[in-house]
Write an enzyme that holds these catalytic residues in place. Structure first.
Site, PDB file in Angstrom:
ATOM      1  N   HIS A  53      45.638  45.518  33.924  1.00 14.35           N
ATOM      2  CA  HIS A  53      43.687  44.768  34.102  1.00 14.35           C
ATOM      3  C   HIS A  53      43.498  44.485  35.387  1.00 14.35           C
ATOM      4  O   HIS A  53      42.308  45.040  35.589  1.00 14.35           O
ATOM      5  CB  HIS A  53      43.931  43.659  32.887  1.00 14.35           C
ATOM      6  N   GLU A  81      44.306  30.747  35.703  1.00 15.25           N
ATOM      7  CA  GLU A  81      43.878  30.348  34.153  1.00 15.25           C
ATOM      8  C   GLU A  81      46.081  30.537  33.617  1.00 15.25           C
ATOM      9  O   GLU A  81      46.316  30.312  32.555  1.00 15.25           O
ATOM     10  CB  GLU A  81      43.505  30.920  33.420  1.00 15.25           C
ATOM     11  N   ASP A  82      46.514  31.770  33.777  1.00 16.02           N
ATOM     12  CA  ASP A  82      47.327  32.378  33.189  1.00 16.02           C
ATOM     13  C   ASP A  82      49.083  32.150  33.997  1.00 16.02           C
ATOM     14  O   ASP A  82      49.533  32.662  33.486  1.00 16.02           O
ATOM     15  CB  ASP A  82      47.343  33.587  33.069  1.00 16.02           C
TER      16      ASP A  82
END
Ligand code: MN
Length: 733
Positions: A53, A81-82
């Site tokens: 991605h 964020e991840d």
């Protein structure tokens, strides 16, 4: 659904290599390695490793010609964020710019327009703010959304629809406003595929059916034009055929109701040349070779669109009378049309750098300025749609200046677009020399003249807030009311607020009420009650926004006590000092009250009381014909007492009130009446109607009404219904 091609790090570095730009390959590789390590083990909904991605997003941005910082940030856009990677690590390993973009995109990720959160409006504002800070944040976000749209088929159906709707309503318009037409078209088409899959498939099929035929047609025309201009001295000319986007066709066929064959620009020729002079030269040649269709020529070179788009558009007929569109532009205009704001990075040398960039993002700041006073998310989304997405009209001032406005804009919008003071002093307007109403919808090409007056006491009217189309006019009008009409705002705001309290059945003794209101004032970050009322008056505080919390607060604080109060009153009615029914009859402390059926008085009406023999006091409207005639008799005169409504009745009562509506007979009339009333949250006790001999309807309707103010509002709203001749208060039958 076709599968999106999956790219790996080799494709990425190849794209960097082929871009002809001076990318910092080492830094990009370092970012890839960090992202790859951090996302290790994570998978996309498709089952692919997560890293595909960020790579895909980076490749979209390389194609747009974005700079090294943007590419690096795009590879890292999901790590904060991840994964365990922190922003300060990124800042240390790369630089401030990269960290800023990653931070911006991370924040944007948490913003969803269509959630039930109370913070919606704040979210949209944050998004715009991120854009105003560094436009690379929003371009990265657009690329991120584009890749997510390309792989949306792996999401749940509900998610697909939510994301597609948000993309259509917010991201595609932003891409449009930034002039990045490639991304805008794809976002729209990909969204439509989920929002209206049937229509999407139908258009795809139609395009496929006509493809060969149209291609042959375009090739023939292209050969013809090429042959003709071979004699002219034009260098570096290019002629392409182009197909309209699926959503572009959808708008014409499914929204504007055109037939597929009526759309002239499904296929078009695009001619690109070196100079503006050559553009007009080519236009002349084309109009000489083919027959131009009147009214289809648009000169976006001398009148660029708000997003800087420039081109000449014309529709012509070939010798077989087949219409087709031709777009003519320079290479510079072409890059701007394709890449929009990103052309600033891609073709830096060709575009006069900073000024143009500033100009392009200035609308974001403008939108933010305009939105400061509004708390309503619908309003902001509407602004995004109308200010950013809509097509524009070009209107002239009497001195020949062009004013660009969204389609549907009125003479008032025009006046405010010229100057705030012109709008504030507006009293009338002329279109092409003819007097028109000020809510006149302006059209492209018109010369609009604003008639102003310096007379004192003049100024915009509150209705204008509902008439204007542009958020800038709306905010200027609000600002005027805020400044000029403080007294009036306070009165209007107070009345509106009190009405809302009554409607919400919020009632307290005076001193407690004062305290309750002051708490609300403080919570609204206002210093005084007047300031609070004034803000309601000019529209800075929306009652629809604050009432739910107030109701909640009220039932938390007072509902319990009040229930007890009511019980006490019910148990010991004799103890009550005041008269029942919310009415005080002069000279009588405690008496049985009933309301006369002949006139049904409502709180707010002037009233009088009649002391009956054994049935308490009967309350009539002061102007009730029965009361008036009885008062004039010697026999009854002394039994009439003056009466008035208790200012803050402890008991909430609904009063029955009857209206007689006379209207032209037509379909849907009953539905409209009941919708109008139910929209006001007013219970209907009874409704009956009969047709009269002359084809009219006579409707009798009995409502549960809180008072005169509410009843007058009902009457005003009913009168707005199409076909209504009269609305009158009557006795209950
Ligand atoms: Mn992402």
């Amino acid at each position: 659904m076709d599968n999106e091609k999956i790219y790996d790090v080799n494709d990425l570095m190849e794209a960097v290599e082929n871009s002809n730009r001076n990318y910092d390959k080492e830094m990009i590789m370092k970012a890839y390695n960090l992202a790859n390590e951090a996302h290790k083990g994570q998978v996309r909904k498709s089952g692919d490793p997560y890293i595909i991605h960020p790579i895909a997003v980076a490749m979209i941005l390389i194609d747009l010609g974005m700079d090294t910082e943007t590419i690096v940030a795009s590879l890292l856009h999901d790590v904060v964020e991840d994964t365990n990677v922190t922003l300060s690590q990124i800042k240390k390993m790369f630089n401030d710019d990269v960290a800023l973009i990653v931070d911006g995109v991370t924040k944007l990720r948490k913003i969803h327009i269509y959630t039930k959160e109370e913070q919606q409006a704040e979210n949209v504002r944050k998004m715009l703010l991120a854009m105003a800070q560094d436009v690379r944040v929003i371009i990265t976000k657009l690329a991120d959304r584009l890749h997510n749209m390309r792989t949306l088929q792996y999401m749940s159906e509900q998610k697909q629809r939510d994301i597609a709707k948000e993309t259509m309503d917010v991201y595609a318009p932003i891409a449009h406003r930034l002039g990045i037409s490639g991304i805008k078209d794809e976002l729209e088409d990909k969204s439509l595929r989920f929002l209206d899959p049937v229509a999407y498939a139908e258009i795809e099929k139609q395009l496929e059916l006509r493809k060969d035929e149209r291609e042959a047609f375009l090739n023939r025309i292209k050969a013809k034009i090429s042959a003709r201009i071979a004699d002219e001295d034009i260098e570096k000319i290019a002629i392409f055929g182009r197909v309209k986007s699926i959503y572009g066709i959808y708008k014409k066929v499914y929204i504007n109701g055109k037939d597929f064959d009526e759309i002239f620009d499904i296929y078009a020729l695009r001619i690109i040349v070196n100079s503006v002079k050559e553009c007009y030269n080519i236009l002349g040649i084309v109009h000489d070779m083919f027959t131009p269709i009147p009214g289809r020529f648009k000169d976006y070179i001398s009148m660029p669109k708000n997003n800087m788009y420039q081109s000449l558009h014309t529709t012509v007929l070939d010798e077989e009378e087949i219409p087709f569109e031709i777009q003519i532009r320079t290479w510079d205009m072409h890059y701007t049309a394709e890449y929009g704001i990103a052309a600033h990075w891609k073709y830096k040398e060709g575009i006069s750098g900073k000024d143009k960039l500033e100009e392009r993002i200035s609308w974001v700041r403008q939108l933010l300025e305009n939105q400061k006073e509004s708390e309503d998310v619908q309003e902001i989304v509407r602004s995004i749609k109308t200010d950013i997405a809509s097509d524009e009209v070009y209107v002239f001032t009497p001195t020949g200046h062009v004013i660009t406005l969204p389609v549907g804009a009125t003479a008032i919008d025009f006046a405010y677009a010229i100057h705030t003071e012109v709008g504030n002093k507006m009293v009338g307007a002329k279109a092409d020399g003819r007097i028109v109403p000020i809510d006149f919808v302006v059209q492209t090409g018109m010369v609009i003249e604003v008639i102003t007056s310096n007379a004192p006491g003049r100024g915009p009217s509150r209705d204008w807030l509902n008439i204007v189309k542009t958020s800038s006019a709306r905010s200027k009008i609000r600002a005027w009311f805020k400044r000029e009409k403080r007294e009036e705002n306070i009165i209007e705001g107070k009345a509106a607020f009190e009405k809302e309290l009554r409607r919400s059945l919020i009632n307290l003794p005076e001193d407690e009420m004062e305290k309750f209101v002051l708490d609300i004032v403080k919570r609204s970050k206002m210093n005084t009650a007047d300031e609070f009322y004034a803000a309601i008056g000019y529209g800075g505080i929306l009652l629809s926004k604050i009432m739910p919390r107030i109701r909640e607060e009220y039932s938390k604080q007072y509902k319990h006590n009040q229930d007890i109060d009511l019980k006490q009153i019910a148990e010991k009615p004799k103890k009550s000092k005041k008269a029942s029914g919310g009415v005080i009859v002069e000279g009588l402390d405690d008496c049985l009250i009933k309301f006369a059926k002949c006139c049904n008085p409502l709180p707010g009406d002037d009233i009088v009381g009649f002391v009956t023999r054994g049935y308490g006091v009967s309350i009539h409207k002061a102007d009730c014909p029965n009361a008036l005639s009885s008062m004039s008799t010697e026999e009854n005169k002394s039994r009439w007492l003056s009466a008035h409504w208790q200012s803050a009745p402890l008991i909430h009562e609904n009063f029955k009130s009857s209206l007689n509506i006379c209207a032209e007979e037509r379909a849907g009339f009953f539905a409209e009446v009941s919708i109008t009333i139910s929209n006001m949250h007013i219970p209907i006790n009874s409704l009956s109607a009969k047709e009269t001999k002359d084809g009219q309807i006579n409707m009798q309707i009995t409502l549960a009404i809180t008072g005169l103010t509410q009843l007058n509002q009902v009457i005003a709203n009913l009168k707005k219904i199409d076909g209504v001749i009269s609305v009158e208060r009557t006795a209950i039958q």
